[in-house]
Design an enzyme around this catalytic site. Structure first.
Site, PDB file in Angstrom:
ATOM      1  N   ASP A  15       0.759  -1.144   0.025  1.00 52.34           N
ATOM      2  CA  ASP A  15       0.120  -0.120   0.036  1.00 52.34           C
ATOM      3  C   ASP A  15       0.812   1.255  -0.034  1.00 52.34           C
ATOM      4  OD1 ASP A  15      -2.922   0.913   0.679  1.00 52.34           O
ATOM      5  OD2 ASP A  15      -1.391   2.427   1.769  1.00 52.34           O
ATOM      6  N   TYR A  65       3.296   9.704  -0.711  1.00 50.05           N
ATOM      7  CA  TYR A  65       4.590   9.253   0.102  1.00 50.05           C
ATOM      8  C   TYR A  65       6.002   9.480  -0.596  1.00 50.05           C
ATOM      9  CZ  TYR A  65       0.457   6.619   2.455  1.00 50.05           C
ATOM     10  OH  TYR A  65      -0.536   6.226   2.931  1.00 50.05           O
ATOM     11  N   LYS A  84      -2.563   6.016  -4.701  1.00 51.44           N
ATOM     12  CA  LYS A  84      -3.678   6.974  -3.993  1.00 51.44           C
ATOM     13  C   LYS A  84      -3.498   8.229  -4.876  1.00 51.44           C
ATOM     14  CE  LYS A  84      -3.597   4.855   0.341  1.00 51.44           C
ATOM     15  NZ  LYS A  84      -2.253   4.622   0.812  1.00 51.44           N
ATOM     16  N   HIS A 102      -7.412   9.578  -2.062  1.00 46.98           N
ATOM     17  CA  HIS A 102      -6.699   9.867  -0.610  1.00 46.98           C
ATOM     18  C   HIS A 102      -7.286  10.201   0.280  1.00 46.98           C
ATOM     19  CE1 HIS A 102      -2.387   9.374   1.018  1.00 46.98           C
ATOM     20  NE2 HIS A 102      -3.126   9.095   1.804  1.00 46.98           N
TER      21      HIS A 102
HETATM   22  P1  NDP Z   1       1.069   1.612  11.680  1.00 49.92           P
HETATM   23  O1  NDP Z   1      -0.139   1.348  12.884  1.00 49.92           O
HETATM   24  O2  NDP Z   1       1.424   0.525  10.711  1.00 49.92           O
HETATM   25  O3  NDP Z   1       2.368   1.846  12.731  1.00 49.92           O
HETATM   26  C1  NDP Z   1       3.532   2.029  12.189  1.00 49.92           C
HETATM   27  C2  NDP Z   1       4.637   2.181  13.411  1.00 49.92           C
HETATM   28  O4  NDP Z   1       4.450   1.151  14.512  1.00 49.92           O
HETATM   29  C3  NDP Z   1       5.928   2.561  13.098  1.00 49.92           C
HETATM   30  O5  NDP Z   1       6.424   3.516  13.957  1.00 49.92           O
HETATM   31  C4  NDP Z   1       6.509   1.071  13.398  1.00 49.92           C
HETATM   32  O6  NDP Z   1       7.812   1.367  13.566  1.00 49.92           O
HETATM   33  C5  NDP Z   1       6.033   0.696  14.472  1.00 49.92           C
HETATM   34  N1  NDP Z   1       5.950  -0.986  14.527  1.00 49.92           N
HETATM   35  C6  NDP Z   1       5.659  -1.495  13.377  1.00 49.92           C
HETATM   36  N2  NDP Z   1       5.527  -2.877  13.715  1.00 49.92           N
HETATM   37  C7  NDP Z   1       5.806  -3.006  15.132  1.00 49.92           C
HETATM   38  C8  NDP Z   1       5.864  -4.080  16.081  1.00 49.92           C
HETATM   39  N3  NDP Z   1       5.804  -5.376  15.810  1.00 49.92           N
HETATM   40  N4  NDP Z   1       6.294  -3.647  17.265  1.00 49.92           N
HETATM   41  C9  NDP Z   1       6.360  -2.442  17.620  1.00 49.92           C
HETATM   42  N5  NDP Z   1       6.280  -1.346  16.752  1.00 49.92           N
HETATM   43  C10 NDP Z   1       5.809  -1.633  15.238  1.00 49.92           C
HETATM   44  O7  NDP Z   1       0.980   3.146  11.154  1.00 49.92           O
HETATM   45  P2  NDP Z   1       0.798   3.399   9.571  1.00 49.92           P
HETATM   46  O8  NDP Z   1       0.435   4.987   9.628  1.00 49.92           O
HETATM   47  O9  NDP Z   1       2.268   3.222   8.828  1.00 49.92           O
HETATM   48  O10 NDP Z   1      -0.364   2.760   8.936  1.00 49.92           O
HETATM   49  C11 NDP Z   1      -0.111   1.558   8.070  1.00 49.92           C
HETATM   50  C12 NDP Z   1      -0.344   1.938   6.750  1.00 49.92           C
HETATM   51  O11 NDP Z   1      -1.368   2.461   6.502  1.00 49.92           O
HETATM   52  C13 NDP Z   1       0.720   2.858   6.132  1.00 49.92           C
HETATM   53  O12 NDP Z   1       2.108   2.462   5.961  1.00 49.92           O
HETATM   54  C14 NDP Z   1       0.005   3.336   4.980  1.00 49.92           C
HETATM   55  O13 NDP Z   1       0.377   2.670   3.734  1.00 49.92           O
HETATM   56  C15 NDP Z   1      -1.428   3.391   5.101  1.00 49.92           C
HETATM   57  N6  NDP Z   1      -1.627   4.742   5.707  1.00 49.92           N
HETATM   58  C16 NDP Z   1      -2.885   5.389   5.198  1.00 49.92           C
HETATM   59  C17 NDP Z   1      -3.338   6.705   5.244  1.00 49.92           C
HETATM   60  C18 NDP Z   1      -4.278   7.358   4.520  1.00 49.92           C
HETATM   61  O14 NDP Z   1      -4.746   8.427   4.735  1.00 49.92           O
HETATM   62  N7  NDP Z   1      -5.016   6.365   3.623  1.00 49.92           N
HETATM   63  C19 NDP Z   1      -2.773   7.438   6.465  1.00 49.92           C
HETATM   64  C20 NDP Z   1      -1.805   6.516   7.436  1.00 49.92           C
HETATM   65  C21 NDP Z   1      -1.374   5.209   6.767  1.00 49.92           C
HETATM   66  P3  NDP Z   1       9.188   0.979  12.646  1.00 49.92           P
HETATM   67  O15 NDP Z   1       9.009   1.171  11.229  1.00 49.92           O
HETATM   68  O16 NDP Z   1      10.348   1.591  13.461  1.00 49.92           O
HETATM   69  O17 NDP Z   1       9.368  -0.791  13.026  1.00 49.92           O
END
Ligand code: NDP
Length: 277
Positions: free
Chosen positions: A47, A52, A77, A110
């Site tokens: 995704d 991004y 998006k 988006h």
């Molecule tokens: P997430 O809820 O997936 O959280 C990501 C965070 O959690 C990062 O800081 C990561 O740190 C940490 N993390 C991941 N796995 C673990 C684990 N197993 N244990 C502890 N910490 C963990 O947030 P996102 O905002 O990234 O949401 C996921 C996806 O949703 C995005 O990447 C994007 O594709 C989509 N999205 C869409 C939006 C929209 O408006 N349509 C807005 C926001 C997101 P680290 O990388 O250091 O591991």
């Protein structure tokens, strides 16, 4: 043997892997390596978004992987600054070019960006893109019930998905129920609360993690899968990618699911769809 990732069927007949990998805030220069890691771990659903700035890195990782295109599911998006008709067509062409693909599996608006009042026009452009075959499925993101109702009243195609902020602290029951009632699959962004809410320490999560020998992140991802959400947690770290993917070998009980659902507190971590421009 590892179980296959479950798939859900969209209202246009295509299927989508319920578990994928998101790349929001993945640095463009690091994206190829990180997505390559994710593909090696086993993810096949990626995704991304024009906003991004990392579609080219995603595209390079896909191209280098040697994985059959038919096995991949790629979402991107349309960003707010390209809403409209011709601007949406142009933005879509740019995304395809950066991704190095001749079609995407899913193309989303988006944000509704209601102040612009162009999401109905943009949706009609996405309908044409889908008809051209270059986006297999089309959907929306961050749409609330009034935005969906306008699309239903003024356009022909019902979105295949609505990608919204959704995690145990912010479940958006109204838009989720409305989407599902109209055959729209719900994608949960920020599934782990972006690490901003102490979901990992919540008692209901910790108790289930202990019971299943799982990590808190794995329990939360299971909660998403068992409540019907499509989910694509993001991590820059390969060991966490593997942890987040390794969720198919256990199942939460109905009472564990209910206890985690009770963590709802209307705790939004991202923008308000009514005002994000
Ligand atoms: P997430 O809820 O997936 O959280 C990501 C965070 O959690 C990062 O800081 C990561 O740190 C940490 N993390 C991941 N796995 C673990 C684990 N197993 N244990 C502890 N910490 C963990 O947030 P996102 O905002 O990234 O949401 C996921 C996806 O949703 C995005 O990447 C994007 O594709 C989509 N999205 C869409 C939006 C929209 O408006 N349509 C807005 C926001 C997101 P680290 O990388 O250091 O591991």
């Amino acid at each position: 043997m590892t179980k296959p990732v479950p798939t859900l069927t969209l209202n246009d007949g295509h299927t989508i892997p319920q578990l994928g990998f998101g790349v929001f805030k993945v640095d463009p220069p690091a994206t190829t390596r990180i997505v390559t890691d994710a593909l090696e771990v086993g993810y096949r659903h990626i995704d991304t978004a024009a906003a991004y700035g990392n579609e080219a890195g995603v595209g390079d990782a896909l191209a280098n992987s040697g994985i059959d295109r038919a096995e991949l599911f790629v979402t991107t998006k349309l960003y707010n600054d390209r809403q409209g008709t011709q601007s949406a067509f142009d933005a879509f062409d740019e995304s395809l070019e950066k991704l190095g693909l001749d079609y995407v599996d899913l193309y989303l608006i988006h944000w509704p960006s209601p102040a612009q009042d162009r999401y109905v026009e943009s949706w009609k452009a996405l309908e044409q893109i889908q008809a051209s075959g270059r986006a297999r499925s089309i959907g929306v993101s961050n749409f609330l019930v009034p935005h969906l109702k306008r699309l239903f009243g003024e356009t022909d195609v019902v979105p295949a998905v609505n990608q919204i902020e959704l995690h145990p602290a912010h479940q958006q029951p109204e838009v989720t129920a409305f989407s599902r009632a109209h055959g729209i699959q719900v994608e949960a962004w920020g599934p782990l609360g972006q690490g901003k809410y102490p979901l990992f320490e919540a008692t209901a999560v910790a108790v289930a993690a202990e019971a299943h020998g799982a990590t808190p992140a794995q329990v939360i991802i299971r909660w998403h899968l068992q409540t019907g959400n499509i989910v694509f947690p993001k991590s820059n770290r390969r060991e966490r990618m593997a942890e987040n993917f390794d969720v198919l070998g256990f199942e939460l009980s109905p009472s564990e699911v209910a206890a985690i659902s009770a963590l709802e507190r209307a705790g939004r971590v991202g923008g308000d769809p009514n005002t994000v421009e």
